[in-house]
Design an enzyme around this catalytic site. Structure first.
Site, PDB file in Angstrom:
ATOM      1  CG  HIS A 167      30.458  40.723  35.517  1.00 12.96           C
ATOM      2  ND1 HIS A 167      31.321  41.215  36.468  1.00 12.96           N
ATOM      3  CD2 HIS A 167      29.519  41.691  35.320  1.00 12.96           C
ATOM      4  CE1 HIS A 167      30.912  42.410  36.847  1.00 12.96           C
ATOM      5  NE2 HIS A 167      29.828  42.720  36.157  1.00 12.96           N
TER       6      HIS A 167
ATOM      7  CG  HIS B 232      26.711  48.763  40.168  1.00 12.88           C
ATOM      8  ND1 HIS B 232      26.955  47.808  41.094  1.00 12.88           N
ATOM      9  CD2 HIS B 232      27.754  48.715  39.300  1.00 12.88           C
ATOM     10  CE1 HIS B 232      28.091  47.204  40.818  1.00 12.88           C
ATOM     11  NE2 HIS B 232      28.592  47.745  39.737  1.00 12.88           N
TER      12      HIS B 232
ATOM     13  CG  HIS C  75      35.485  48.988  34.762  1.00 13.94           C
ATOM     14  ND1 HIS C  75      35.679  47.699  35.202  1.00 13.94           N
ATOM     15  CD2 HIS C  75      34.332  49.413  35.340  1.00 13.94           C
ATOM     16  CE1 HIS C  75      34.686  47.349  36.008  1.00 13.94           C
ATOM     17  NE2 HIS C  75      33.852  48.381  36.103  1.00 13.94           N
TER      18      HIS C  75
ATOM     19  CG  ASP D 297      30.103  49.682  35.822  1.00 14.02           C
ATOM     20  OD1 ASP D 297      31.324  49.469  35.838  1.00 14.02           O
ATOM     21  OD2 ASP D 297      29.262  48.799  36.065  1.00 14.02           O
TER      22      ASP D 297
ATOM     23  CG  HIS E  57      34.205  43.863  41.496  1.00  8.17           C
ATOM     24  ND1 HIS E  57      33.710  42.673  40.997  1.00  8.17           N
ATOM     25  CD2 HIS E  57      33.680  44.844  40.711  1.00  8.17           C
ATOM     26  CE1 HIS E  57      32.934  42.921  39.961  1.00  8.17           C
ATOM     27  NE2 HIS E  57      32.898  44.231  39.765  1.00  8.17           N
TER      28      HIS E  57
END
EC number: 3.5.1.5
Length: 572
Positions: free
Chosen positions: A324, A276, A140, A364, A223
């Site tokens: 999230h 993942h 990211h 990640d 995503h």
């Protein structure tokens, strides 16, 4: 008249040879030398009174016009690569590996593969380990400091998405739209690392994704936080097939748009990289791990769950809530987070990696993972699996080569193949860019000694610049000359789609770095994953207990309280 040395003395002077093994850090993993290109008694060693001097190991007559003369020789290196564990000199010219074998002066030495001349620099790697630069496919782009933190653990290539600490980027690895793709390509142009960007894979029309590939994205990412719908996946895959770019997916944890079987149907046998694949980082709950048994799926893991430790589950819940954009005051948000954290699948993940069923290790980064721990976690996991499962078939006492080659492939060649960059980087092979990491064996997996980008020293352990030597404390990882000025542009790569490359994206938006197209991403299968191509016939997750079964046999392992490559390496 020959001179005899015992094996221990020889290793101290020239590094290990066939019959010797090297312990990796404080793990219980041992790399055994499979082949040594050295001619005993004619080793190319640099230093006062040593071989690499004018007219001895260094040619007194050959100029750089001779293509056999290299710019840099790395002497006596123990190379750990998916291709093998060997002892050799490495020759680098014009930023690429041009020879692996024996370097020196053909006028005075036997069986020389490449020439050391007046224009050649030397890096002494006797007793040191050389690996390919690591590739992290799941980053990211939140902080601009990510490349430096990655280099601290031997990561030289970043693939992912984002625009900074926007909430969309905090949660998803997508750089959406032409404006953001252009600005991010320009933003990383002076950063000393290789980069690729993933487009946002959504929409019921292919055009909304196509325009991002034309803008310079090197892959597509669907995503769940933007919507991992059947139509979005199908249309993204159509674009990926049309433009020969990779497609990655973070599937629907809530099973709102469909279940695991529906998502599998949307793939229609096309090549997909599943992020993942265990599920704690996101994906169909609780059975995303089934994807690890499909021939068209290239499965990866993220490092927060590897290896499985007594503290792993505790930190995951908080990670999910923050990453999230969930609210702890909303019960449904808490339930969403809890659905993703399952100790049974985390335990099985370790074992599937050791079997070669999970092919790639990623981070990640900053969204449930750590870019500076990809390499370290990989070797911690290998060490844990040896302790819990014993040697792999073909391995023996002081020889863990099969396991070592399997694990090094997870963060080098397999991510390179998956994202279409294996022709350029991903292994220590002739013809590839000299993105190399040099390790002291005692520090292997934790802290590199030197990092080369495009054949130039870019990061490394360096002492106080105000001292009389390079060795006084504080000795820490610092930027070297390759991380500055125009050298960055000549030693680092920005990866784009073939379309963007052919249509002059470099000139259009004013990039200075090397720009290269990704390719050969769409006909890949699990069989293309080097040493990690196991596709179990059946993987089943019990929907009540979350236990994982491969061919009806329970797959699990115990958490560990302490890991190798941990506190003794990081006191502060």
């Amino acid at each position: 008249m020959s001179f005899k040395m015992d094996r221990e003395e020889y290793a101290q002077h020239y590094g290990p040879t066939v019959g010797d093994s090297v312990r990796l850090g404080d793990t219980n993993l041992f790399a055994a030398i499979e082949k040594d290109f050295t001619v005993y008694g004619q080793e190319s060693k640099f230093g006062g009174g040593k071989v690499l001097r004018d007219g001895m190991g260094v040619s007194a007559t050959e100029t750089r016009d001779n293509p056999s003369v290299v710019d840099t020789i790395i002497t006596g290196a123990t190379i750990i690569d998916y291709t093998g564990i060997i002892k050799a000199d490495i020759g680098i010219r014009d930023g690429k590996i041009v020879a692996i074998g024996r370097g020196g002066n053909p006028d005075t030495m036997d069986n020389v593969d490449f020439v050391v001349g007046a224009s050649t620099e030397a890096i002494a790697a006797e007793g040191l380990i050389v690996t390919a630069g690591g590739i992290d496919l799941h980053v990211h782009y939140i902080s601009a400091d990510l490349p430096e933190f990655g280099m601290d653990n031997g990561i030289t290539t970043l693939f992912g998405g984002g625009t900074g600490p926007a909430d969309g980027s905090n949660a998803t690895t997508c750089t959406p739209g032409k404006f953001h793709i252009t600005r991010m390509l320009q933003a990383v142009d002076d950063m000393p690392a290789n980069f690729g960007f993933l487009a946002k894979g959504v929409g019921s029309e292919t055009e909304v994704v196509e325009e991002q590939i034309k803008a310079g994205a090197a892959g597509i990412k669907t995503h769940e936080d933007w919507g991992a719908t059947y139509a979005g996946i199908d249309n993204s895959l159509k674009v990926a097939d049309k433009y020969d770019v990779s497609f990655a997916v973070h599937t629907d944890s809530l099973n709102e748009g469909g279940f695991m079987e529906n998502t599998l149907e949307s793939f229609q046998g096309r090549t997909v990289h599943t992020f993942h694949t265990e599920g704690s980082g996101g994906g169909h709950a609780p059975d995303i791990m089934v994807f690890a048994g499909k021939e068209n799926i290239l499965p990866s893991s993220t490092n927060p769950t590897n290896p499985y430790t007594t503290n792993a589950i505790g930190e995951l819940l908080d990670m999910v809530m923050v990453c999230h954009h969930l609210d702890p005051k909303i019960p449904e948000d808490v339930s969403f987070a809890e659905s993703r954290v399952r100790k049974q699948t985390v335990a099985a993940e370790d074992v599937l990696h050791d079997m070669g069923a999970l092919s790639i290790m990623t981070s990640d980064a900053m969204a449930m993972g750590r870019v500076g721990e990809v390499v370290m976690r990989c070797w911690q996991l290998a060490d844990k699996m040896k302790a819990q499962r014993g040697p792999l078939e073909g391995d023996s006492e002081f020889n863990d080569n099969n396991r070592i080659k399997r694990y090094v492939a997870k963060y080098t060649i397999n991510p390179a193949i998956t994202n279409g960059i294996a022709d350029y980087i991903g292994s220590v092979e002739v013809g590839k860019f000299a993105d190399l990491v040099i390790w002291e064996p005692a520090q292997f997996g934790a802290k590199p000694k030197l990092v080369l980008k495009g054949g130039m020293l870019t990061y490394g352990v360096m002492g106080d610049a105000g001292s009389s030597l390079p060795t006084p404390q504080p000795r820490i990882m610092r930027k070297l000359y390759g991380a500055y000025g125009q050298a960055v542009h000549k030693t680092n790569i920005t990866f784009v789609s073939q379309y963007a490359y052919d249509h002059g994206i470099k000139e259009e938006i004013g990039l200075n770095k090397i720009v290269l197209p990704v390719k050969n991403t769409r006909n890949l299968t699990k069989r293309d994953m080097k040493l990690n191509d196991y596709a179990p016939k059946t993987i089943r997750i019990d929907p009540q207990t979350f236990d994982v079964f491969i061919d009806d046999e329970l797959v699990t392992c115990e958490p560990i309280h302490t890991t190798s490559l941990s506190q003794r390496y990081f006191l502060f």
